[in-house]
Design a protein around this motif. Sequence first.
Motif, PDB file in Angstrom:
ATOM      1  N   ILE A 113      39.612  49.806  50.542  1.00  0.00           N
ATOM      2  CA  ILE A 113      41.098  50.067  50.167  1.00  0.00           C
ATOM      3  C   ILE A 113      41.540  51.556  50.354  1.00  0.00           C
ATOM      4  CG2 ILE A 113      42.542  50.138  47.796  1.00  0.00           C
ATOM      5  CD1 ILE A 113      40.562  48.118  46.601  1.00  0.00           C
ATOM      6  N   GLY A 114      40.695  52.145  50.558  1.00  0.00           N
ATOM      7  CA  GLY A 114      40.964  53.668  50.798  1.00  0.00           C
ATOM      8  C   GLY A 114      41.054  54.457  49.469  1.00  0.00           C
ATOM      9  N   GLY A 121      36.172  55.074  40.992  1.00  0.00           N
ATOM     10  CA  GLY A 121      37.571  55.504  41.005  1.00  0.00           C
ATOM     11  C   GLY A 121      38.754  54.982  40.498  1.00  0.00           C
ATOM     12  N   ASP A 122      39.953  55.022  40.472  1.00  0.00           N
ATOM     13  CA  ASP A 122      40.836  54.568  39.766  1.00  0.00           C
ATOM     14  C   ASP A 122      41.510  53.076  39.915  1.00  0.00           C
ATOM     15  OD1 ASP A 122      40.875  56.952  38.329  1.00  0.00           O
ATOM     16  OD2 ASP A 122      42.255  57.810  39.755  1.00  0.00           O
ATOM     17  N   ALA A 128      42.114  45.417  42.867  1.00  0.00           N
ATOM     18  CA  ALA A 128      41.255  45.234  44.333  1.00  0.00           C
ATOM     19  C   ALA A 128      41.323  43.928  44.756  1.00  0.00           C
ATOM     20  CB  ALA A 128      39.911  45.729  44.161  1.00  0.00           C
ATOM     21  N   TYR A 129      40.776  42.842  43.756  1.00  0.00           N
ATOM     22  CA  TYR A 129      40.708  41.520  44.175  1.00  0.00           C
ATOM     23  C   TYR A 129      41.969  40.932  44.653  1.00  0.00           C
ATOM     24  CZ  TYR A 129      40.082  36.611  43.513  1.00  0.00           C
ATOM     25  OH  TYR A 129      39.966  35.192  43.842  1.00  0.00           O
TER      26      TYR A 129
END
Length: 296
Positions: A113-114, A121-122, A128-129
Amino acid sequence: MRVKDDYLACALRGEEFLLFDGGFGTMLQARGLSVPGKTADELCVTNPEAIADIHQAYVEAGAQVITTNTFNTSTRALAAQGLPYTVEQIYAAAAQCARDGGAPYVAGDLGPIGEFVEPYGDVEEDEAYELFARNAQAAASAGCDLLVIETMMDLNEALLAVRAAGENCDLPIFATMSFMESGRTLFGVTPEQAAAALVEAGASVVGMNCSVGPEQALPVAQAYAAALGSTPLIVQPNAGLPDMSTGEAVYNCPPEEFVAAVEALVDAGATVLGGCCGTTPDHIAAVAKMLEQKNL
């Protein structure tokens, strides 16, 4: 699972070698197409001829699988750069570039994702899914033959990507983690832990890419091979370790040295090969020639 043809089916059983392409950013930089701070993925739309030309160079070198130029494509990344394209538009254009380059098989690329997913992380797991699910759907709709989830440092993020892909398309899933010289990922995961988790999540082929060269990849490959059993092992190392003396990463492992070290990876059990940062069509051509002389 939808498999394009008998050869790919054999490769998914570990009965045939499968050769991926090499570094894409390396080629973009060499051709003056890389702009610092700007994603190269939009070039699939704005300069498809240049992207297809790089793909063609790898096909001519012997690569069987061409990876789409979508490493940085996600709704989050596109929005962050203010780009006017949808994920679906980028994947459709990228897959067409690969086909125009003559790709025998097109791998839809899903990169990290970066930003790290919770708890590191946030980015929330649900977000994300959804990001990975949309990418997988877009890659499948674009006509990709398989998915490659690559350069993952966080095993949890990799698992979210594999599960999202498996639940939202029917393509074979290749998943690779990045390991440090220590033989573990950035967050301390071992090859044995990654192998068990990724296979359980639904990956058809599991392994490693980036971070290290082929020599440093050997212990990781050996550990992976012992843990994976009948699941095929993919290894896509860099062209050696980077030389940072100039302030930029320079990879100094020439094709002849690269292929000699890659042969040891094959002997360790890797049946799916390719290259990452610093590798070029010359590196892939050397590996293709070596594989022609090997028998599974």
